[in-house]
Design an enzyme around this catalytic site. Structure first.
Site, PDB file in Angstrom:
ATOM      1  N   LYS A  52       0.841  -1.206   0.000  1.00 18.43           N
ATOM      2  CA  LYS A  52       0.000   0.000   0.000  1.00 18.43           C
ATOM      3  C   LYS A  52       0.874   1.254   0.000  1.00 18.43           C
ATOM      4  O   LYS A  52       0.599   2.215  -0.728  1.00 18.43           O
ATOM      5  CB  LYS A  52      -0.959  -0.022   1.204  1.00 18.43           C
ATOM      6  CG  LYS A  52      -2.053  -1.076   1.048  1.00 18.43           C
ATOM      7  CD  LYS A  52      -2.828  -1.340   2.329  1.00 18.43           C
ATOM      8  CE  LYS A  52      -3.782  -2.517   2.119  1.00 18.43           C
ATOM      9  NZ  LYS A  52      -4.497  -2.919   3.354  1.00 18.43           N
ATOM     10  N   GLN A  96      -4.837  -1.635   9.573  1.00 19.19           N
ATOM     11  CA  GLN A  96      -4.663  -2.952   8.957  1.00 19.19           C
ATOM     12  C   GLN A  96      -5.217  -4.044   9.884  1.00 19.19           C
ATOM     13  O   GLN A  96      -4.846  -4.116  11.058  1.00 19.19           O
ATOM     14  CB  GLN A  96      -3.169  -3.196   8.662  1.00 19.19           C
ATOM     15  CG  GLN A  96      -2.877  -4.495   7.931  1.00 19.19           C
ATOM     16  CD  GLN A  96      -3.460  -4.523   6.507  1.00 19.19           C
ATOM     17  OE1 GLN A  96      -3.399  -3.543   5.778  1.00 19.19           O
ATOM     18  NE2 GLN A  96      -4.031  -5.653   6.129  1.00 19.19           N
ATOM     19  N   ASP A 119     -10.967   2.402   3.649  1.00 17.83           N
ATOM     20  CA  ASP A 119     -11.185   0.953   3.522  1.00 17.83           C
ATOM     21  C   ASP A 119     -12.672   0.636   3.327  1.00 17.83           C
ATOM     22  O   ASP A 119     -13.026  -0.473   2.940  1.00 17.83           O
ATOM     23  CB  ASP A 119     -10.699   0.231   4.790  1.00 17.83           C
ATOM     24  CG  ASP A 119      -9.338  -0.430   4.590  1.00 17.83           C
ATOM     25  OD1 ASP A 119      -8.960  -0.682   3.423  1.00 17.83           O
ATOM     26  OD2 ASP A 119      -8.666  -0.713   5.602  1.00 17.83           O
TER      27      ASP A 119
END
Ligand code: NAP
Length: 286
Positions: A52, A96, A119
């Site tokens: 990422k 995460q 997200d």
């Protein structure tokens, strides 16, 4: 059979994003800024976050990686999220997953400001997506729909069968595939589904999000189907420097010859997930 090249498609999307960012910067605007929070040192999470951060550089974004050790408390995480929510220099951030067991993931995702939730895991974005309202779409399902779109694979009226009902893949994908404009007829299967192979054999578009290597065998696939393999399981492999290889949910060797299109693992859905995160971050910064 045509291979759906997620790696090349994701690279094209990153290049499109970079063009927009450079134009914006040239006009005096600022670069989007994504923050990733990584707790602990899980190998999979380390590599996802590294990818990422790398994608951010390719898109011309700024990125910041914030690390916390496994013994971080839930209240420390909530304080960190509060700071990121209120930091005007941060356009979007991700926590995460998975988090250590002593931290409530639901509580954490619900604490992220929906406007910075790139997200798309916050219940507000999940709800808005299911209503078809503007939102940050969960990246993996959005990446799958984008792959189908860029390969001009028809979805309208087609039967889409999804194996798996997780909150990050199966459920949001079902919601996107049935939405007006995509217009598929969707069936979602899970571990209690009876007669699974009979159901999957009806699929024009079959999506496997199970997490079991080789789960989808050739007898489960209708000739000419489009097969999307979301699975990414690390399988020990002594011949690799890393000691493992990534395995999808589809028995690729035997299924591929029956398909019209199929995604490989790696190089299919995975890179698209990150490309969609970049698109969400660009959107957050507008
Ligand atoms: P998950 O939360 O473990 O969900 C797996 C799903 O598979 C569950 O709904 C489960 O049913 C279902 N299932 C398990 N055994 C089954 C069986 N025998 N028959 C039918 N359904 C069965 O997994 P996930 O988070 O969705 O991830 C799935 C896979 O995709 C994993 O390999 C993951 O690493 C990968 N993934 C890849 C990306 C990417 O970007 N490429 C992103 C996310 C996930 P129940 O609900 O009944 O338990």
């Amino acid at each position: 059979m045509e291979l759906i090249d997620g790696k090349a498609t994701a690279a094209a999307i990153r290049a499109e994003i970079a063009t927009e960012v450079e134009k914006r910067v040239a006009e005096g605007g600022r670069r989007p800024h994504l923050v990733a929070v990584l707790v602990g040192h899980d190998g999979g999470s380390e590599s996802y976050v590294a990818n990422k951060v790398k994608a951010c550089a390719e898109c011309g974004f700024r990125s910041t990686l914030i690390r916390r050790e496994n013994d971080v408390t839930e209240s420390e995480m909530m304080e960190l999220i509060d700071n990121l929510n209120n930091d005007d220099d941060v356009d979007g951030f991700i926590i995460q997953l998975p988090l250590p067991a002593h931290i409530d993931e639901q509580k954490i995702t619900a604490a992220v400001n929906p406007e910075k939730d790139v997200d798309g895991f916050n219940p507000v974005n999940v709800g808005r997506m299911s209503l078809g309202l503007p939102c940050f779409k969960s990246a993996t399902p959005a990446g799958i729909v984008e792959l189908l779109r860029r390969y001009s694979i028809p979805t309208r009226g087609r039967r889409c069968v999804i194996i798996g009902r997780s909150n990050i893949v199966g459920k949001p994908l079902a919601s996107l595939m049935m939405q007006k404009g995509v217009d598929a007829t969707v069936t979602v299967c899970h571990s209690a589904s009876e007669g699974l192979a009979d159901i999957t054999r009806e699929a024009d578009i079959l999506v496997a999000a199970v997490g079991r290597p080789g789960f989808v065998t050739a007898d489960m696939v209708k000739p000419g189907a489009v097969v999307i393999d979301v699975g990414t399981t690390r399988v020990p492999d002594a011949s690799r420097k890393s000691g493992f290889r990534l395995s999808g949910d589809v028995d690729f060797e035997n299924v591929a010859p029956k398909c019209s299109y199929i995604t490989p693992v790696p190089g299919g859905v995975g890179p698209m997930t990150i490309a969609m995160l970049m698109l969400n971050t660009l959107q957050a910064s507008r």
